[in-house]
Design a protein around this motif. Structure first.
Motif, PDB file in Angstrom:
ATOM      1  N   PHE A  62      24.865  10.601  -5.690  1.00 43.08           N
ATOM      2  CA  PHE A  62      25.799  11.217  -6.631  1.00 43.08           C
ATOM      3  C   PHE A  62      25.194  11.337  -8.024  1.00 43.08           C
ATOM      4  O   PHE A  62      25.860  11.186  -9.020  1.00 43.08           O
ATOM      5  N   SER A  63      23.884  11.538  -8.074  1.00 39.03           N
ATOM      6  CA  SER A  63      23.226  11.738  -9.363  1.00 39.03           C
ATOM      7  C   SER A  63      22.438  13.036  -9.277  1.00 39.03           C
ATOM      8  O   SER A  63      22.410  13.694  -8.235  1.00 39.03           O
ATOM      9  N   GLY A  64      21.796  13.397 -10.372  1.00 38.55           N
ATOM     10  CA  GLY A  64      20.974  14.600 -10.372  1.00 38.55           C
ATOM     11  C   GLY A  64      19.912  14.531  -9.287  1.00 38.55           C
ATOM     12  O   GLY A  64      19.683  15.499  -8.551  1.00 38.55           O
ATOM     13  N   TYR A  65      19.276  13.356  -9.174  1.00 36.13           N
ATOM     14  CA  TYR A  65      18.245  13.205  -8.154  1.00 36.13           C
ATOM     15  C   TYR A  65      18.834  13.297  -6.755  1.00 36.13           C
ATOM     16  O   TYR A  65      18.188  13.779  -5.827  1.00 36.13           O
ATOM     17  N   GLY A  66      20.076  12.829  -6.624  1.00 37.50           N
ATOM     18  CA  GLY A  66      20.748  12.927  -5.336  1.00 37.50           C
ATOM     19  C   GLY A  66      20.886  14.377  -4.913  1.00 37.50           C
ATOM     20  O   GLY A  66      20.629  14.741  -3.763  1.00 37.50           O
ATOM     21  N   VAL A  67      21.275  15.223  -5.877  1.00 37.65           N
ATOM     22  CA  VAL A  67      21.420  16.649  -5.581  1.00 37.65           C
ATOM     23  C   VAL A  67      20.076  17.224  -5.155  1.00 37.65           C
ATOM     24  O   VAL A  67      19.960  17.955  -4.167  1.00 37.65           O
ATOM     25  N   LEU A  68      19.045  16.844  -5.890  1.00 35.91           N
ATOM     26  CA  LEU A  68      17.701  17.313  -5.566  1.00 35.91           C
ATOM     27  C   LEU A  68      17.328  16.924  -4.133  1.00 35.91           C
ATOM     28  O   LEU A  68      16.793  17.717  -3.357  1.00 35.91           O
ATOM     29  N   TRP A  69      17.640  15.665  -3.813  1.00 31.86           N
ATOM     30  CA  TRP A  69      17.323  15.158  -2.472  1.00 31.86           C
ATOM     31  C   TRP A  69      18.091  15.925  -1.403  1.00 31.86           C
ATOM     32  O   TRP A  69      17.545  16.308  -0.377  1.00 31.86           O
ATOM     33  N   LEU A  70      19.368  16.158  -1.686  1.00 36.63           N
ATOM     34  CA  LEU A  70      20.192  16.874  -0.701  1.00 36.63           C
ATOM     35  C   LEU A  70      19.695  18.305  -0.520  1.00 36.63           C
ATOM     36  O   LEU A  70      19.645  18.815   0.606  1.00 36.63           O
ATOM     37  N   VAL A  71      19.301  18.942  -1.631  1.00 37.01           N
ATOM     38  CA  VAL A  71      18.765  20.303  -1.522  1.00 37.01           C
ATOM     39  C   VAL A  71      17.519  20.286  -0.643  1.00 37.01           C
ATOM     40  O   VAL A  71      17.346  21.124   0.242  1.00 37.01           O
ATOM     41  N   GLU A  72      16.657  19.296  -0.896  1.00 33.79           N
ATOM     42  CA  GLU A  72      15.433  19.220  -0.100  1.00 33.79           C
ATOM     43  C   GLU A  72      15.764  19.018   1.377  1.00 33.79           C
ATOM     44  O   GLU A  72      15.222  19.700   2.253  1.00 33.79           O
ATOM     45  N   MET A  73      16.662  18.073   1.639  1.00 33.77           N
ATOM     46  CA  MET A  73      16.929  17.718   3.035  1.00 33.77           C
ATOM     47  C   MET A  73      17.669  18.814   3.781  1.00 33.77           C
ATOM     48  O   MET A  73      17.356  19.125   4.914  1.00 33.77           O
ATOM     49  N   PHE A  74      18.669  19.391   3.135  1.00 34.50           N
ATOM     50  CA  PHE A  74      19.461  20.376   3.871  1.00 34.50           C
ATOM     51  C   PHE A  74      18.858  21.775   3.757  1.00 34.50           C
ATOM     52  O   PHE A  74      18.793  22.512   4.732  1.00 34.50           O
ATOM     53  N   GLY A  75      18.399  22.126   2.553  1.00 32.51           N
ATOM     54  CA  GLY A  75      17.899  23.486   2.341  1.00 32.51           C
ATOM     55  C   GLY A  75      16.505  23.699   2.902  1.00 32.51           C
ATOM     56  O   GLY A  75      16.157  24.796   3.325  1.00 32.51           O
TER      57      GLY A  75
END
Ligand code: SF4
Ligand code: SF4
Ligand code: SF4
Lengths: 405, 371
Positions: free
Chosen positions: A297-310
């Motif tokens: 739930f942080s900026g890095y979390g978003v980055l991680w989710l983009v990497e993993m899902f996108g």
């Protein structure tokens, strides 16, 4: 029998085929501009020093010359071991026509990784010192040893192509050619061993810095993540390159190659889909086991989710669909996303999520010189690749050396 | 073995198969000798007034270039600075519970230095006197040591085009050899830096905490952190830690963080985090060729089996065909005489040969698709 249409094959009297380089196509013009600017920056780097051309500093001793040129370069050259293992070790002969382009790219990839490294090293000429004063406790030592050995292995595997080109003039080379074709299986097994070691060790490099790398990327499993993702990178690069060669180098392809390429694309897509799916699961489990949910739930979390899902799950699904429908184009889209995803991941580990707790003002962004050098290196790889395809039997079987592997 | 190390082993075991067990030996080995009587320095943050005289002395005894701001300019204390190739020690100002404190930064001279285990050209040495020194003559300039150092200490001479080196505090090794104190220790007017045997310093620190529990956080930074360091830090008490005894790394996290120290490094030497991975190297070297050689053997024998089966089948078909042809020709001979039989035989043989050629061409492609 392989049909050759009218592939402009070099002959004894006409060894060179450089005309494609002299055509004033947009591609050539851009290439020459990049090469010219790259040369200027090269001179600057080696006369003014690293500080004068880069944004590297004491907090960021490694920038894109390591993050892109080394980490991505090695990962994206994984097509070499991936294809040779599939063809020679597993005996999947239908991938035979994919071996030569993959070996060529792998050799060029690794060779230019070493070239690019010279820009980054403070004392490039001392590179061999690592073997005189071996720091055996260092992961980097292992990487260096493996890469040096593997470049040699790749050179041997690759050498059959220049030999077939030069054999008109220097028949003596045929002896070496015979030697290589006889030992190809040994070279392949040696190659996959070395690849396993250094692909994973590139991940191990960062094990020593748990305080600097963001917990979503830092994991004791980094070696495995790097290795598994390199397999996906290897498969994707074969597909990606196949697409590019069909768009520009199709005149240098024989019918077998053209015919098999769809089969290669579909099979490699299926494999890549499995690998990416597995990789996704591994990363997910690792994240949960290490109790990193909170970071999502942080900026890095978003980055991680983009990497993993996108860039992992999405291409896995695209590949699966492309392979099932037998649709090459869908698979090619999958390969583009995977290649971008590998670059994204390596950037995250080495630059973006590295030093994550430093204030924004102390973060690193590459200078235009650094970017120029990286673009310059990629352009060099492409140019040399074109030269090779224009002269050597990469995409076709040479009539004098048929069935030689 | 702590959790992280265990996971590290598992992590590489993912690559090395179920072969982690022998790798553990490698993970446990201590690569750097823990010198019994080595020296260290204790920095007492509660005594430091941020006068920067240690910086000035360091600059002088090591003949470093003059900095842009003079050493009596105390405004720089407010800016967060780090060590660099030309400033081997810096003093920064920090805030704990709204009160200003100062801490001196320099190389910690780790017991088992991360920089040394990371260097692939063996440039760093942990000396028996406790100092960690660097030999630039064999440095390749890869800067992996800087990635590895958990304290962001080594600096690189980026401005130097032809002979850039990594630079950091040497513990004034040349002065120690002559029996002198490190420059900074000698210069400190507040006795905030105490030089001594590391074991004595730990006892001294304990004593200070015991005698003045309200003043200190009961945690000696560097006693265990990153595997233990020669230079250690004694931090002031905060609202959180005042009066508490033996708070441990978790309890000290906030205070230490406030003065820029990381308590999450663990008590293992940093290099050990990679030894598990390195330990699997010989295993992969030993087992990969066997594994892939085996796979190759399987695929080869499958190929050979297929080949054999095809051969037998082809032979059977050929025999059948020959028998059938013979039969047909004999029948024609009986009904229409030997001449017609001869024509028929020729026609049949031609047809068979044509088909054989066609099949040969087709099989080239079929073989590719089959395997
Ligand atoms: S503090 Fe950093 S540079 Fe100093 S010995 Fe430890 S790891 Fe090496
Ligand atoms: S920069 Fe020099 S000292 Fe640092 S790891 Fe590389 S070779 Fe060793
Ligand atoms: S000389 Fe002593 S008191 Fe002054 S800044 Fe340095 S350590 Fe602190």
């Amino acid at each position: 029998m392989a049909e050759h249409y009218d592939i402009p094959m070099p002959t004894r009297d006409q060894m060179l085929n450089l005309t494609p380089f002299f055509r004033l196509t947009p591609g050539n013009i851009i290439t020459y501009i990049i090469l010219a600017v790259g040369l200027v920056v090269t001179v600057m780097r080696f006369t003014l020093g690293i500080g004068a051309v880069s944004n590297l500093d004491d907090n960021y001793p490694w920038g894109i010359w390591i993050g892109f040129d080394l980490l991505c370069g090695v990962a994206l050259a994984a097509g070499g071991y991936f294809t040779t293992v599939a063809c020679y070790v597993l005996g999947l002969k239908r991938f035979h026509s994919a071996v030569r382009p993959a070996v060529t790219t792998a050799f060029l990839g690794y060779f230019f990784v070493v070239v690019a490294l010279h820009y980054d090293l403070g004392h490039p000429l001392r590179l061999p010192y690592a073997f005189f004063y071996p720091g055996t406790t260092s992961v980097l030592f292992e990487v260096g040893l493996c890469v040096a050995t593997y470049v040699t292995v790749l050179f041997c595997e690759f050498s059959v192509m220049p030999i077939e080109w030069l054999a008109h003039r220097f028949p003596i080379l045929r002896i070496f050619h015979k030697l290589i074709t006889k030992t190809v299986i040994l070279l392949t097994i040696f190659g996959v061993t070395l690849s396993t070691l250094h692909q994973s060790s590139l991940g191990s490099l960062f094990l020593i810095a748990p305080g600097k790398l963001h917990p979503l990327w830092y994991s004791p499993f980094m070696p495995m993540f790097f290795f598994v993702s390199s397999m996906a990178a290897g498969a994707s690069m074969v597909i990606f390159e196949g697409m590019l060669t069909h768009k520009g180098l199709q005149f240098y392809m024989d019918t077998n190659h053209a015919k098999d390429s769809k089969l290669v694309t579909l099979s490699f897509s299926r494999a890549a889909s499995f690998i990416l799916m597995g990789y996704f699961m591994l990363k997910l489990i690792d994240m949960i086991v290490q109790n990193n949910m909170g970071y999502l739930f942080s900026g890095y979390g978003v980055l991680w989710l983009v990497e993993m899902f996108g860039f992992v799950l999405l291409p896995a699904l695209i590949y699966a669909k492309g392979a099932r429908d037998g649709n090459e184009h869908i698979c090619q889209i999958g390969s583009i996303i995977t290649v971008l995803g590998i670059i994204f991941n390596r950037f995250n580990v080495s630059i973006i999520a590295f030093n994550w707790h430093l204030p924004a003002a102390e973060r690193y962004f590459p200078s235009w010189h650094e970017i120029t050098v990286s673009v310059f290196i990629v352009t060099l790889i492409i140019t040399v690749y074109r030269f090779i395809v224009y002269h050597m039997p990469v995409l076709y079987e040479h009539p004098n050396f048929r069935h030689h592997g | 073995m702590n959790r992280r190390k265990f996971l590290a082993l598992l992590g590489t075991a993912g690559v090395g198969g179920a072969l982690a067990a022998p790798g553990m030996a490698a993970a446990k080995a201590h690569v750097f000798p823990g010198y019994e009587n080595s020296y260290g320095v204790l920095h007492d943050v509660t005594r430091c007034i941020g006068c920067r005289q240690c910086e000035e002395a360091c600059n002088a005894v090591n003949s470093l270039p003059q900095p842009r701001e003079p050493f009596d300019d105390l405004d720089v204390l407010g800016v967060r600075r780090r060590t660099s190739a030309y400033q081997w020690t810096v003093v920064n100002q920090y805030t704990i519970d709204d009160k200003p404190y100062f801490r001196k930064l320099q190389c910690f001279h780790c017991n088992e230095p991360a920089c040394a285990s990371a260097c692939f050209a063996k440039c760093f040495t942990k000396n028996p006197d406790g100092s960690v020194t660097y030999n630039g003559e064999q440095c390749v300039g890869c800067r992996y040591c800087m990635i590895a150092c958990p304290f962001y200490i080594p600096g690189f001479q980026y401005d130097e085009p032809f002979d850039p080196l990594v630079q950091k505090c040497t513990f004034c090794k040349p002065r120690l050899d002559k029996g002198q104190l490190p420059g900074c220790v000698e210069a400190c007017p507040m006795d905030a830096l105490t030089f001594g045997r590391r074991s004595d310093l730990i006892r001294l620190a304990r004593k200070r905490i015991e005698e003045n529990p309200g003043r200190y956080t009961d945690y000696i930074y560097g006693e265990w952190d990153a595997g233990g360091t020669a230079w250690m830090v004694l931090a002031p008490a905060s609202k959180e830690t005042v009066g508490k005894s033996d708070v441990g790394p978790a309890g000290a996290t906030e205070v230490m963080h406030a003065i820029g120290l990381d308590t999450h490094l663990g008590s293992q030497p940093m290099g050990e985090l990679t030894y598990g991975a390195l330990g699997t190297v010989p295993l992969i070297v030993a087992f990969w060729p066997i594994l892939f050689g085996g796979l190759y053997g399987i695929s080869k024998s499958r190929e050979a089996r297929n080949e054999m089966r095809n051969k037998i089948m082809r032979a059977a078909v050929r025999q059948d065909m020959a028998a059938a042809m013979d039969d047909a020709v004999r029948r024609i001979e009986r009904q229409q005489g030997p001449e017609a039989a001869e024509v028929a035989r020729q026609a049949l043989e031609d047809a068979v040969e044509e088909r054989r050629q066609a099949a040969l061409d087709a099989s080239r492609f079929a073989r590719k698709e089959d395997h």
